[in-house]
Design a protein around this motif. Structure first.
Motif, mmCIF file in Angstrom:
data_model
loop_
_atom_site.group_PDB
_atom_site.id
_atom_site.type_symbol
_atom_site.label_atom_id
_atom_site.label_comp_id
_atom_site.label_asym_id
_atom_site.label_seq_id
_atom_site.Cartn_x
_atom_site.Cartn_y
_atom_site.Cartn_z
ATOM 1 N N MET A 285 0.834 -1.197 0.000
ATOM 2 C CA MET A 285 0.000 0.000 0.000
ATOM 3 C C MET A 285 0.869 1.247 0.000
ATOM 4 S SD MET A 285 -2.496 1.352 3.043
ATOM 5 C CE MET A 285 -1.097 2.083 3.888
ATOM 6 N N ILE A 286 0.528 2.203 -0.852
ATOM 7 C CA ILE A 286 1.197 3.508 -0.804
ATOM 8 C C ILE A 286 0.150 4.596 -0.659
ATOM 9 C CG2 ILE A 286 3.227 2.784 -2.122
ATOM 10 C CD1 ILE A 286 2.012 4.199 -4.557
ATOM 11 N N SER A 287 0.409 5.496 0.288
ATOM 12 C CA SER A 287 -0.454 6.651 0.497
ATOM 13 C C SER A 287 0.419 7.774 1.022
ATOM 14 C CB SER A 287 -1.571 6.320 1.506
ATOM 15 O OG SER A 287 -1.026 6.192 2.804
ATOM 16 N N GLN A 308 1.427 -8.976 -5.937
ATOM 17 C CA GLN A 308 0.413 -9.037 -6.992
ATOM 18 C C GLN A 308 -0.392 -7.745 -7.077
ATOM 19 O OE1 GLN A 308 -2.545 -12.073 -6.333
ATOM 20 N NE2 GLN A 308 -3.335 -12.007 -8.430
ATOM 21 N N VAL A 309 -0.590 -7.082 -5.930
ATOM 22 C CA VAL A 309 -1.497 -5.936 -5.852
ATOM 23 C C VAL A 309 -0.785 -4.717 -5.277
ATOM 24 C CG1 VAL A 309 -3.716 -5.104 -4.942
ATOM 25 C CG2 VAL A 309 -3.412 -7.543 -5.449
ATOM 26 N N LEU A 310 -1.042 -3.574 -5.900
ATOM 27 C CA LEU A 310 -0.623 -2.283 -5.352
ATOM 28 C C LEU A 310 -1.883 -1.504 -5.011
ATOM 29 C CD1 LEU A 310 1.560 -0.057 -4.840
ATOM 30 C CD2 LEU A 310 1.164 0.683 -7.197
ATOM 31 N N ILE A 311 -1.999 -1.076 -3.755
ATOM 32 C CA ILE A 311 -3.140 -0.270 -3.309
ATOM 33 C C ILE A 311 -2.659 1.168 -3.218
ATOM 34 C CG2 ILE A 311 -4.899 0.010 -1.517
ATOM 35 C CD1 ILE A 311 -3.919 -2.870 -0.547
ATOM 36 N N ALA A 312 -3.385 2.093 -3.850
ATOM 37 C CA ALA A 312 -2.874 3.462 -3.928
ATOM 38 C C ALA A 312 -3.987 4.492 -3.892
ATOM 39 C CB ALA A 312 -2.053 3.642 -5.208
ATOM 40 N N THR A 313 -3.702 5.618 -3.265
ATOM 41 C CA THR A 313 -4.552 6.798 -3.376
ATOM 42 C C THR A 313 -4.091 7.593 -4.589
ATOM 43 O OG1 THR A 313 -3.080 8.057 -1.927
ATOM 44 C CG2 THR A 313 -4.929 6.915 -0.887
ATOM 45 N N ASP A 314 -4.925 8.504 -5.062
ATOM 46 C CA ASP A 314 -4.571 9.285 -6.247
ATOM 47 C C ASP A 314 -3.336 10.136 -6.016
ATOM 48 O OD1 ASP A 314 -6.483 8.642 -8.318
ATOM 49 O OD2 ASP A 314 -7.999 9.527 -7.025
ATOM 50 N N VAL A 315 -3.199 10.714 -4.820
ATOM 51 C CA VAL A 315 -2.043 11.554 -4.531
ATOM 52 C C VAL A 315 -0.756 10.754 -4.657
ATOM 53 C CG1 VAL A 315 -0.864 12.839 -2.715
ATOM 54 C CG2 VAL A 315 -3.293 13.181 -3.080
ATOM 55 N N ARG A 318 0.216 9.661 -8.498
ATOM 56 C CA ARG A 318 0.576 10.622 -9.538
ATOM 57 C C ARG A 318 2.003 10.376 -10.005
ATOM 58 N NH1 ARG A 318 -2.836 13.472 -12.721
ATOM 59 N NH2 ARG A 318 -4.798 13.044 -11.694
ATOM 60 N N GLY A 319 2.184 10.286 -11.304
ATOM 61 C CA GLY A 319 3.528 10.108 -11.856
ATOM 62 C C GLY A 319 3.978 8.666 -11.948
ATOM 63 N N LEU A 320 3.100 7.707 -11.582
ATOM 64 C CA LEU A 320 3.488 6.302 -11.654
ATOM 65 C C LEU A 320 3.576 5.837 -13.108
ATOM 66 C CD1 LEU A 320 1.478 4.405 -8.889
ATOM 67 C CD2 LEU A 320 3.841 5.150 -8.836
ATOM 68 N N PRO A 334 -13.555 7.806 -8.566
ATOM 69 C CA PRO A 334 -12.960 9.110 -8.264
ATOM 70 C C PRO A 334 -13.950 10.247 -8.481
ATOM 71 C CG PRO A 334 -12.246 8.386 -10.427
ATOM 72 C CD PRO A 334 -13.060 7.255 -9.846
ATOM 73 N N GLN A 335 -13.759 11.333 -7.761
ATOM 74 C CA GLN A 335 -14.609 12.512 -7.937
ATOM 75 C C GLN A 335 -14.339 13.185 -9.272
ATOM 76 O OE1 GLN A 335 -14.620 15.172 -4.528
ATOM 77 N NE2 GLN A 335 -13.976 13.512 -3.188
ATOM 78 N N SER A 336 -13.090 13.097 -9.742
ATOM 79 C CA SER A 336 -12.681 13.775 -10.971
ATOM 80 C C SER A 336 -12.731 12.811 -12.154
ATOM 81 C CB SER A 336 -11.259 14.319 -10.800
ATOM 82 O OG SER A 336 -10.685 14.649 -12.044
ATOM 83 N N GLU A 337 -13.375 13.247 -13.240
ATOM 84 C CA GLU A 337 -13.432 12.422 -14.444
ATOM 85 C C GLU A 337 -12.045 12.192 -15.022
ATOM 86 O OE1 GLU A 337 -15.097 15.279 -14.089
ATOM 87 O OE2 GLU A 337 -17.244 14.805 -14.070
ATOM 88 N N GLU A 338 -11.194 13.240 -14.949
ATOM 89 C CA GLU A 338 -9.824 13.101 -15.454
ATOM 90 C C GLU A 338 -9.060 12.040 -14.679
ATOM 91 O OE1 GLU A 338 -11.204 15.981 -14.608
ATOM 92 O OE2 GLU A 338 -10.905 17.482 -16.171
ATOM 93 N N ASP A 339 -9.327 11.958 -13.364
ATOM 94 C CA ASP A 339 -8.639 10.949 -12.553
ATOM 95 C C ASP A 339 -9.044 9.541 -12.963
ATOM 96 O OD1 ASP A 339 -7.088 12.680 -11.113
ATOM 97 O OD2 ASP A 339 -8.416 12.771 -9.372
#
Length: 433
Positions: A285-287, A308-315, A318-320, A334-339
């Protein structure tokens, strides 16, 4: 460096670039420009400012790095001291800072220019030394940049270039006061080359651009939603208490080689991490609350196939740029369509196929119409069947470290003495009663 966006008919060889840049570009194997590069380079290579609208993953790094390097090579500083940074590049997150620096090294390897990084959570002394040794181009997040600036590790008095990348995201993360603090330490806008890039050129972003730049030209590239067309997408309508069983059931049924689970909150990320661990699914997990050195180690292990799995918040995400991700799960829409497009674009990279499975639950289903309107298509519905809802083993909870400072949570670094938050004058402690 990965370039998965569609290309224009404009070649890099069409531009009058410095020989060192032509050599560096040849090594990358790139021939044609992306739309943001094709539209902005004719302006910036003439040392004119640009405020550009472009999404993540559209080749923005080359769009600002090439003209910056050209500008520095064409305008050498006489009697420059090691602490005099020549270009400042500000980004919102640590991961993006690292990615931009990697790309910068590719473009500067024939020029002799030095690149240094400043971001929170790790490498404090190493970063400090690299800047003190003389950085031509300094890339970093605002908090750590201010920290080193206040220690007089570097000066901006003779800075010749400024780049603000993902400006809208920096507003969202509350960096605006930090950014303005640094911008006011730069020479006048007319004395430097300035570029700003943002997913949206909102009124507040443009206000900052026109205040701190030299009459920038607006360059707007329509959002590329075509990446969504290359991903097989499904949406489920689970109850809130069905979301984790459904996620586990899908992972067990689909057997993804490498997948990313996106969440909107750190709390959900930790809960999923505990349940996957308890149900024998290898995950990391990364946050914002995971220390930078651990985040980097987790990402490297994930890329190497150890998890097998990476759990991530949008913040944190970014840049992955991770290859061979076969599935993306939007545990929270997500709240943002772009996200949404950014998230599902983590799969189906470099022509590969990929799948996206999104949960329109009780809390986030109302974001779905906006997402479907944005991508221009209806996302097919999948049934939440009994065989996709296994009986779960108990979660295995672990003690998690807390990031030491608020700046680290925002991606900045050690908390500077100011001016991140305006709290007004400090009150003297009242006398004991």
């Amino acid at each position: 460096m990965t370039n998965t966006t569609h290309l224009s008919d404009v070649r890099f060889s069409d531009f009058d670039l410095h020989p060192a840049l032509h050599k560096a570009i040849e090594k990358t194997g790139f021939e044609f420009c992306t739309p943001i590069q094709a539209e902005s380079l004719p302006i910036t290579l003439l040392a004119k400012d640009v405020a550009g609208q472009a999404q993540t993953g559209t080749g923005k790094t080359a769009a600002f790095m090439l003209p910056i390097i050209q500008h520095l090579l064409n305008n050498p500083l006489e009697d420059r001291k090691p602490d005099q940074v020549r270009t400042l590049i500000m980004v919102p997150t640590r991961e993006l800072a690292i990615q931009v620096a990697k790309d910068a090294e590719v473009f500067t390897n024939e020029s002799g220019l030095k690149v240094a990084l400043a971001y929170g959570g790790a490498g404090y002394d190493a970063q400090k030394k690299a800047i003190a040794d003389g950085a031509d181009i300094l890339i970093g997040t605002p908090g750590r940049l201010i920290d080193f600036f206040k220690q007089k590790i570097y000066t901006l008095r003779r800075c010749q270039g400024l780049v603000l990348d993902e400006a809208d995201r920096m507003f969202d993360l509350g960096f605006i006061k930090d950014i303005r603090f640094l911008l006011r330490r730069l020479p006048d806008p007319e004395q430097r080359l300035n570029m700003l890039f943002s997913a949206t050129l909102s009124a507040r972003v443009l206000e900052m651009a026109y205040e701190h730049m030299n009459n920038p030209t607006k360059v707007e590239i329509a959002a590329d939603t075509r990446s969504a067309d290359r991903v097989e997408q499904w949406v489920y309508y689970p109850a809130n208490d069905e979301k984790i069983p459904l996620l586990v059931g899908l992972i067990q049924t689909l057997g993804p080689k490498r997948c990313i689970v996106f969440v909107n909150t750190k709390r959900n990320a930790e809960k999923i991490d505990d349940f996957l661990r308890g149900n024998d699914i290898g995950a990391v997990m990364i946050s914002g609350d995971v220390r930078q050195n651990k985040r980097q180690r987790y990402l490297e292990e994930f890329e190497q196939g150890k998890h097998q799995v990476l759990i991530a918040t949008d913040v944190a995400a970014r840049g992955l740029h991770i290859d061979d991700v076969t599935h993306v799960f939007n545990f929270d829409l997500p709240q943002s369509e772009e996200d949404y497009v950014h998230r599902i674009g983590r799969t189906a990279r470099a022509g590969a196929s990929g799948e996206s499975h999104s949960f329109a639950c009780e809390d986030t289903a109302f974001y779905l119409p906006g997402i479907e309107k944005y991508i221009g298509s209806k996302i097919p519905m999948a049934d939440v069947t009994a065989d996709l809802l296994p009986k779960l083993k108990k979660p295995i909870r672990v003690e998690r470290e807390k990031v030491a400072s608020h700046q680290d949570k925002k991606g900045g670094g050690r908390k500077p003495n100011g001016p991140s938050k305006s709290r007004g004058p400090r009150r003297k402690p009242s006398a004991p009663k």
